[in-house]
Write a protein that holds these residues in place. Structure first.
Motif, PDB file in Angstrom:
ATOM      1  N   ASP A 129     -27.902  51.617  -9.477  1.00  0.00           N
ATOM      2  CA  ASP A 129     -26.759  50.490  -8.330  1.00  0.00           C
ATOM      3  C   ASP A 129     -25.152  50.665  -9.251  1.00  0.00           C
ATOM      4  O   ASP A 129     -24.967  49.551 -10.055  1.00  0.00           O
ATOM      5  CB  ASP A 129     -27.703  49.487  -8.416  1.00  0.00           C
ATOM      6  CG  ASP A 129     -27.249  47.693  -8.041  1.00  0.00           C
ATOM      7  OD1 ASP A 129     -25.018  48.559  -7.207  1.00  0.00           O
ATOM      8  OD2 ASP A 129     -26.543  46.728  -8.496  1.00  0.00           O
ATOM      9  N   ASP A 131     -22.502  49.640  -9.155  1.00  0.00           N
ATOM     10  CA  ASP A 131     -21.387  48.405  -8.770  1.00  0.00           C
ATOM     11  C   ASP A 131     -22.284  47.374  -9.259  1.00  0.00           C
ATOM     12  O   ASP A 131     -21.301  46.484  -9.332  1.00  0.00           O
ATOM     13  CB  ASP A 131     -20.423  48.365  -7.896  1.00  0.00           C
ATOM     14  CG  ASP A 131     -21.413  48.070  -6.602  1.00  0.00           C
ATOM     15  OD1 ASP A 131     -22.848  48.126  -6.530  1.00  0.00           O
ATOM     16  OD2 ASP A 131     -21.108  48.445  -5.277  1.00  0.00           O
ATOM     17  N   GLY A 132     -23.364  47.366  -9.444  1.00  0.00           N
ATOM     18  CA  GLY A 132     -24.253  46.249 -10.060  1.00  0.00           C
ATOM     19  C   GLY A 132     -23.791  44.590  -9.447  1.00  0.00           C
ATOM     20  O   GLY A 132     -24.593  44.059  -9.649  1.00  0.00           O
ATOM     21  N   ASP A 133     -23.834  45.196  -7.162  1.00  0.00           N
ATOM     22  CA  ASP A 133     -24.464  44.122  -6.906  1.00  0.00           C
ATOM     23  C   ASP A 133     -25.761  43.676  -6.227  1.00  0.00           C
ATOM     24  O   ASP A 133     -25.642  43.004  -5.685  1.00  0.00           O
ATOM     25  CB  ASP A 133     -23.460  44.504  -5.930  1.00  0.00           C
ATOM     26  CG  ASP A 133     -23.173  45.466  -4.832  1.00  0.00           C
ATOM     27  OD1 ASP A 133     -24.711  46.447  -5.357  1.00  0.00           O
ATOM     28  OD2 ASP A 133     -22.995  45.651  -4.473  1.00  0.00           O
ATOM     29  N   PHE A 135     -27.300  45.756  -4.160  1.00  0.00           N
ATOM     30  CA  PHE A 135     -27.672  47.197  -3.439  1.00  0.00           C
ATOM     31  C   PHE A 135     -27.907  48.390  -3.754  1.00  0.00           C
ATOM     32  O   PHE A 135     -26.681  48.651  -4.984  1.00  0.00           O
ATOM     33  CB  PHE A 135     -26.627  47.218  -2.495  1.00  0.00           C
ATOM     34  CG  PHE A 135     -26.698  45.289  -1.966  1.00  0.00           C
ATOM     35  CD1 PHE A 135     -27.479  45.114  -0.808  1.00  0.00           C
ATOM     36  CD2 PHE A 135     -25.774  44.290  -2.154  1.00  0.00           C
ATOM     37  CE1 PHE A 135     -27.308  43.985   0.086  1.00  0.00           C
ATOM     38  CE2 PHE A 135     -25.778  43.247  -1.162  1.00  0.00           C
ATOM     39  CZ  PHE A 135     -26.597  42.715  -0.549  1.00  0.00           C
ATOM     40  N   ASP A 136     -28.617  49.290  -4.157  1.00  0.00           N
ATOM     41  CA  ASP A 136     -28.820  50.076  -5.115  1.00  0.00           C
ATOM     42  C   ASP A 136     -28.338  51.480  -3.725  1.00  0.00           C
ATOM     43  O   ASP A 136     -27.640  51.413  -2.662  1.00  0.00           O
ATOM     44  CB  ASP A 136     -29.864  51.526  -5.018  1.00  0.00           C
ATOM     45  CG  ASP A 136     -30.699  50.916  -4.038  1.00  0.00           C
ATOM     46  OD1 ASP A 136     -30.261  51.602  -2.777  1.00  0.00           O
ATOM     47  OD2 ASP A 136     -32.200  51.220  -4.127  1.00  0.00           O
ATOM     48  N   ASP A 137     -26.998  52.652  -4.568  1.00  0.00           N
ATOM     49  CA  ASP A 137     -26.375  53.417  -4.400  1.00  0.00           C
ATOM     50  C   ASP A 137     -26.934  53.991  -3.512  1.00  0.00           C
ATOM     51  O   ASP A 137     -26.218  54.188  -1.993  1.00  0.00           O
ATOM     52  CB  ASP A 137     -26.533  54.912  -5.788  1.00  0.00           C
ATOM     53  CG  ASP A 137     -26.061  53.857  -6.995  1.00  0.00           C
ATOM     54  OD1 ASP A 137     -24.969  53.117  -6.165  1.00  0.00           O
ATOM     55  OD2 ASP A 137     -25.463  54.480  -7.831  1.00  0.00           O
ATOM     56  N   GLU A 140     -26.142  51.609  -0.227  1.00  0.00           N
ATOM     57  CA  GLU A 140     -24.963  51.446   0.071  1.00  0.00           C
ATOM     58  C   GLU A 140     -24.822  53.010   1.203  1.00  0.00           C
ATOM     59  O   GLU A 140     -23.678  53.263   1.900  1.00  0.00           O
ATOM     60  CB  GLU A 140     -24.221  51.029  -0.954  1.00  0.00           C
ATOM     61  CG  GLU A 140     -24.455  50.259  -1.904  1.00  0.00           C
ATOM     62  CD  GLU A 140     -23.258  49.396  -2.549  1.00  0.00           C
ATOM     63  OE1 GLU A 140     -21.933  49.813  -2.262  1.00  0.00           O
ATOM     64  OE2 GLU A 140     -23.626  48.574  -3.347  1.00  0.00           O
ATOM     65  N   PRO A 147     -20.312  52.399  -3.162  1.00  0.00           N
ATOM     66  CA  PRO A 147     -21.318  51.989  -3.984  1.00  0.00           C
ATOM     67  C   PRO A 147     -20.687  51.785  -5.347  1.00  0.00           C
ATOM     68  O   PRO A 147     -21.235  51.324  -6.518  1.00  0.00           O
ATOM     69  CB  PRO A 147     -22.465  53.501  -3.901  1.00  0.00           C
ATOM     70  CG  PRO A 147     -21.607  54.527  -3.911  1.00  0.00           C
ATOM     71  CD  PRO A 147     -19.933  53.778  -2.520  1.00  0.00           C
TER      72      PRO A 147
HETATM   73 CA   LIG Z   1     -24.669  48.774  -5.785  1.00  0.00          CA
END
Ligand SMILES: [Ca+2]
Ligand SMILES: [Ca+2]
Ligand SMILES: [Ca+2]
Length: 231
Positions: A129, A131-133, A135-137, A140, A147
């Motif tokens: 992930d 960007d650490g939000d 939602f995994d890459d 996205e 991502p």
């Molecule tokens: Ca993400």
């Protein structure tokens, strides 16, 4: 085939081991092959994949390319070890046969998104992930999100507008339970009404006196109540 000269004081012990040594005027020459097998299925190495022969107790430098055709080096295994941050190792040929394996992966972070696609969208192939939000890459990428830019704003928006997405805060759930639990929320007050019933046949029931009613103020957006027996 290379040869290695041993110190003369080892001559007696080695001659007793019945291996093919040759005595040359006080020195001993080890005539055996010391083979190193290098395996690298998805990346380049030096020496190249195959069997190589070295002299006794020589230190063999093995180098792995960090990236080959979308495959990232993740470390050595076998008779050498390292992680992906170290691509070179030394193998000491102190046994007749040694083997090292250069490991590569096209998805080292295990997020399901292959390296070439990670790079295509600027994601980090070592982080699932980027960007650490939350939602995994792969998710996205599959939905044409970015991502590398956090989408937490969307989570915050949904939390603030739950009704528009079919979501309800806990006080609304309390209202839904009125019919079954006899709990009402009105004007900032939660009212619980319990009616004791009696029956002689478990089929027909009648009220056993008036209901018991409790009222409590509801403070804030979220508050929980529960009912338990005191005995
Ligand atoms: Ca993400
Ligand atoms: Ca990946
Ligand atoms: Ca990733």
């Amino acid at each position: 085939m290379k040869k290695h000269i041993l110190l003369s004081f080892l001559a007696t012990a080695l001659a007793a081991s019945a291996v093919p040594f040759t005595n040359i005027t006080g020195a001993v020459v080890d005539t055996r092959d010391y083979n190193l097998t290098v395996t690298a299925d998805n990346g380049a190495t030096d020496p190249a994949a195959g069997i190589h022969t070295y002299s006794w107790r020589s230190s063999v430098p093995c180098a792995a390319a960090a990236e080959t055709n979308g495959w990232l080096f993740t470390g050595w295994s076998g008779d050498a070890s390292s992680d992906h941050t170290q691509t070179d190792v030394l193998v000491l040929m102190d046994a007749l046969s040694k083997a090292v394996l250069a490991n590569y992966s096209d998805d080292p972070d295990g997020d399901g998104l292959h390296n070439t696609n990670e790079w295509a969208v600027g994601a980090n192939p070592w982080i699932s992930d980027t960007d650490g939000d939350g939602f995994d890459d792969l998710l996205e990428f599959d939905h044409n999100w970015n991502p590398t830019v956090s989408d937490l704003w969307a989570v915050d928006y949904i939390a603030a507008n739950g009704g528009a997405f079919g979501l309800y805060p806990s006080n609304a759930v309390l209202d839904i339970a009125v019919g079954q639990m006899l709990i009402e929320t009105s004007g900032g007050t939660a009212t619980l009404s319990l009616q004791l019933e009696e029956s002689g046949d478990l089929v027909t029931w009648s009220n056993a006196g008036p209901p018991e009613v409790w009222s409590r103020p509801v403070d804030g957006e979220k508050q929980f109540f529960r009912v338990r027996s005191s005995k």
